[in-house]
Design a protein around this motif. Sequence first.
Motif, mmCIF file in Angstrom:
data_model
loop_
_atom_site.group_PDB
_atom_site.id
_atom_site.type_symbol
_atom_site.label_atom_id
_atom_site.label_comp_id
_atom_site.label_asym_id
_atom_site.label_seq_id
_atom_site.Cartn_x
_atom_site.Cartn_y
_atom_site.Cartn_z
ATOM 1 N N LEU A 85 0.698 -1.309 0.149
ATOM 2 C CA LEU A 85 -0.136 -0.133 0.133
ATOM 3 C C LEU A 85 0.891 1.203 -0.039
ATOM 4 C CD1 LEU A 85 -3.012 -1.170 2.306
ATOM 5 C CD2 LEU A 85 -2.661 -1.243 -0.329
ATOM 6 N N LYS A 86 2.172 1.237 0.075
ATOM 7 C CA LYS A 86 2.860 2.284 -0.143
ATOM 8 C C LYS A 86 3.039 2.561 -1.576
ATOM 9 C CE LYS A 86 6.125 2.415 4.001
ATOM 10 N NZ LYS A 86 6.135 1.010 4.686
ATOM 11 N N GLN A 87 2.692 1.660 -2.725
ATOM 12 C CA GLN A 87 2.842 2.000 -3.756
ATOM 13 C C GLN A 87 1.657 2.242 -4.615
ATOM 14 O OE1 GLN A 87 5.975 0.865 -4.950
ATOM 15 N NE2 GLN A 87 6.565 -0.094 -3.325
ATOM 16 N N LEU A 88 1.859 3.424 -5.118
ATOM 17 C CA LEU A 88 0.808 4.162 -5.834
ATOM 18 C C LEU A 88 -0.304 3.152 -6.907
ATOM 19 C CD1 LEU A 88 -0.346 7.213 -6.977
ATOM 20 C CD2 LEU A 88 0.984 6.480 -8.887
ATOM 21 N N ASP A 89 0.595 2.282 -7.637
ATOM 22 C CA ASP A 89 -0.385 1.482 -8.416
ATOM 23 C C ASP A 89 -1.146 0.510 -7.730
ATOM 24 O OD1 ASP A 89 2.242 0.348 -7.818
ATOM 25 O OD2 ASP A 89 2.686 -0.213 -9.854
ATOM 26 N N CYS A 90 -0.586 -0.125 -6.392
ATOM 27 C CA CYS A 90 -1.053 -0.893 -5.911
ATOM 28 C C CYS A 90 -2.444 -0.301 -5.035
ATOM 29 C CB CYS A 90 -0.469 -1.723 -4.842
ATOM 30 S SG CYS A 90 1.005 -2.640 -5.356
ATOM 31 N N ARG A 91 -2.289 0.773 -4.607
ATOM 32 C CA ARG A 91 -3.166 1.453 -4.173
ATOM 33 C C ARG A 91 -4.481 1.872 -4.928
ATOM 34 N NH1 ARG A 91 0.785 5.011 -1.836
ATOM 35 N NH2 ARG A 91 0.052 6.733 -3.117
ATOM 36 N N ASN A 92 -3.939 2.195 -6.202
ATOM 37 C CA ASN A 92 -4.994 2.517 -7.239
ATOM 38 C C ASN A 92 -5.695 1.278 -7.491
ATOM 39 O OD1 ASN A 92 -5.310 5.210 -8.959
ATOM 40 N ND2 ASN A 92 -3.339 5.260 -7.483
ATOM 41 N N ALA A 93 -5.146 0.036 -7.529
ATOM 42 C CA ALA A 93 -5.672 -1.186 -7.840
ATOM 43 C C ALA A 93 -6.942 -1.519 -6.420
ATOM 44 C CB ALA A 93 -4.954 -2.362 -7.844
ATOM 45 N N LEU A 94 -6.437 -1.063 -5.525
ATOM 46 C CA LEU A 94 -7.401 -1.368 -4.278
ATOM 47 C C LEU A 94 -8.560 -0.304 -4.245
ATOM 48 C CD1 LEU A 94 -7.598 -3.141 -1.982
ATOM 49 C CD2 LEU A 94 -6.390 -1.392 -0.523
ATOM 50 N N TYR A 95 -8.277 0.805 -4.641
ATOM 51 C CA TYR A 95 -9.475 1.810 -5.164
ATOM 52 C C TYR A 95 -10.477 1.188 -6.050
ATOM 53 C CZ TYR A 95 -6.249 5.211 -3.285
ATOM 54 O OH TYR A 95 -5.444 5.995 -1.971
ATOM 55 N N VAL A 96 -9.849 0.789 -7.092
ATOM 56 C CA VAL A 96 -10.697 0.096 -8.036
ATOM 57 C C VAL A 96 -11.496 -1.185 -7.242
ATOM 58 C CG1 VAL A 96 -10.697 -1.302 -10.094
ATOM 59 C CG2 VAL A 96 -9.382 0.628 -9.918
ATOM 60 N N ASN A 97 -10.870 -1.947 -6.558
ATOM 61 C CA ASN A 97 -11.407 -3.064 -5.890
ATOM 62 C C ASN A 97 -12.624 -2.466 -5.086
ATOM 63 O OD1 ASN A 97 -8.453 -4.828 -5.117
ATOM 64 N ND2 ASN A 97 -9.564 -4.572 -6.865
ATOM 65 N N SER A 98 -12.319 -1.281 -4.331
ATOM 66 C CA SER A 98 -13.360 -0.778 -3.638
ATOM 67 C C SER A 98 -14.700 -0.478 -4.136
ATOM 68 C CB SER A 98 -12.785 0.221 -2.631
ATOM 69 O OG SER A 98 -14.105 1.037 -1.843
ATOM 70 N N ILE A 99 -14.356 0.382 -5.323
ATOM 71 C CA ILE A 99 -15.304 0.889 -6.128
ATOM 72 C C ILE A 99 -16.468 -0.029 -6.672
ATOM 73 C CG2 ILE A 99 -16.059 2.547 -8.454
ATOM 74 C CD1 ILE A 99 -12.920 3.758 -7.475
ATOM 75 N N GLN A 100 -15.711 -1.299 -7.265
ATOM 76 C CA GLN A 100 -16.417 -2.099 -7.806
ATOM 77 C C GLN A 100 -17.079 -3.132 -6.600
ATOM 78 O OE1 GLN A 100 -15.619 -3.047 -11.946
ATOM 79 N NE2 GLN A 100 -13.626 -3.841 -11.357
ATOM 80 N N ALA A 101 -16.810 -3.279 -5.638
ATOM 81 C CA ALA A 101 -17.323 -3.780 -4.593
ATOM 82 C C ALA A 101 -18.610 -3.024 -4.233
ATOM 83 C CB ALA A 101 -16.423 -4.150 -3.339
ATOM 84 N N TYR A 102 -18.674 -1.743 -4.202
ATOM 85 C CA TYR A 102 -19.727 -0.969 -3.949
ATOM 86 C C TYR A 102 -20.621 -1.246 -4.916
ATOM 87 C CZ TYR A 102 -22.745 3.031 -3.795
ATOM 88 O OH TYR A 102 -23.925 3.768 -3.955
ATOM 89 N N TRP A 103 -20.360 -1.152 -6.240
ATOM 90 C CA TRP A 103 -21.292 -1.092 -7.332
ATOM 91 C C TRP A 103 -21.989 -2.599 -7.236
ATOM 92 C CZ3 TRP A 103 -23.897 2.555 -8.465
ATOM 93 C CH2 TRP A 103 -23.477 3.854 -8.634
ATOM 94 N N ARG A 104 -21.167 -3.503 -6.993
ATOM 95 C CA ARG A 104 -21.578 -4.907 -7.253
ATOM 96 C C ARG A 104 -22.714 -5.121 -6.288
ATOM 97 N NH1 ARG A 104 -16.688 -7.635 -7.538
ATOM 98 N NH2 ARG A 104 -16.433 -7.222 -5.308
ATOM 99 N N THR A 105 -22.984 -4.352 -5.200
ATOM 100 C CA THR A 105 -23.921 -4.367 -4.276
ATOM 101 C C THR A 105 -25.027 -3.235 -4.711
ATOM 102 O OG1 THR A 105 -22.576 -4.893 -2.289
ATOM 103 C CG2 THR A 105 -24.547 -4.511 -1.853
ATOM 104 N N ALA A 106 -24.586 -2.302 -4.726
ATOM 105 C CA ALA A 106 -25.407 -0.911 -4.993
ATOM 106 C C ALA A 106 -26.129 -1.135 -6.372
ATOM 107 C CB ALA A 106 -24.765 0.253 -4.986
#
Length: 305
Positions: A85-106
């Motif tokens: 999570l110190k890495q910009l690209d890994c953090r961005n991948a995790l943001y994508v994970n969060s956004i898609q997890a949200y829409w999967r439910t919403a």
Amino acid sequence: MELNENARVDTSQVDDRRGSGGGGGMGIPIPTGGGRGGIVGIIIAVLVALVGGGFGLNAATNGGGDPQQGDNTSLEQKCSADDALKQLDCRNALYVNSIQAYWRTAMPEVFGEQYKPSKTVFFSQNVSTGCGAADSGVGPFYCPADDLVYIDLTFYRLLADQLGAKGEFAQPYVLAHEYGHHVQDLLGTEAQMRRQQQRDPQNANALSVKLELQADCYAGAWAKNATGTADEQGQKIFKSITDQDIQQAIDTAEKIGDDAIQQRSGRPVNPDEFTHGSSEQRKQWFTKGFSTGDPKACDTFGAGQ
Ligand SMILES: [Zn+2]
């Protein structure tokens, strides 16, 4: 904002094409006003203003040929390390994970429709897309033809240095905005808007603004619900999101308002040329999504002007 260091980054939701050297040629200048391009970038106008509009998206109908496939091997390794999570690209991948997890439910809850995941392509400098060849100069964008989000992560430096949107939370905001376009694509909102633009070319820009503001509002709805999102093992992705983070998103939304961009580039402010919305509008709609936490509240098309 604090990410949960125990959350696992699912790199299968991104396609890392940074090593492949791109391959798209130089495109024709992007049709920023007419809305006939397939691209719905967050701030196409910004980069055209900043970079001069020499590069852009080749909106040819035959697209950019076979999209390349990236290689996630090194990203996967990096993002499963302890300090991922110190890495910009890994953090961005995790943001994508969060956004898609949200829409999967919403999405089923709110719109009664199934969410279909969309990958984010990390590219460097240029890339072939279902919407044509693209250059980093167009900024992050969503391509409805191949259902993919595209970003050159060096964009954030430009956002911070040239536009003054420095906060880390600008990043998930940008991604959530692009995924907002994906949701619009899935719901048919985007296609409907394009048809409306064809019937009513006079209002093409105004319609584009509504689409963009809705994506901002969807980003706000995600931000409100983001702390409830989890990785595949059920680990929460965010430990906390503070008022300051939300302020950073709002700040970014304001910095990339059409009027702000026009002013920055030394042009007179001309609302007729707005394609993404004014700073005030972008702030308002992000805030509406955030304060309600409800994508149903994002009816920019029904909301008068
Ligand atoms: Zn957009």
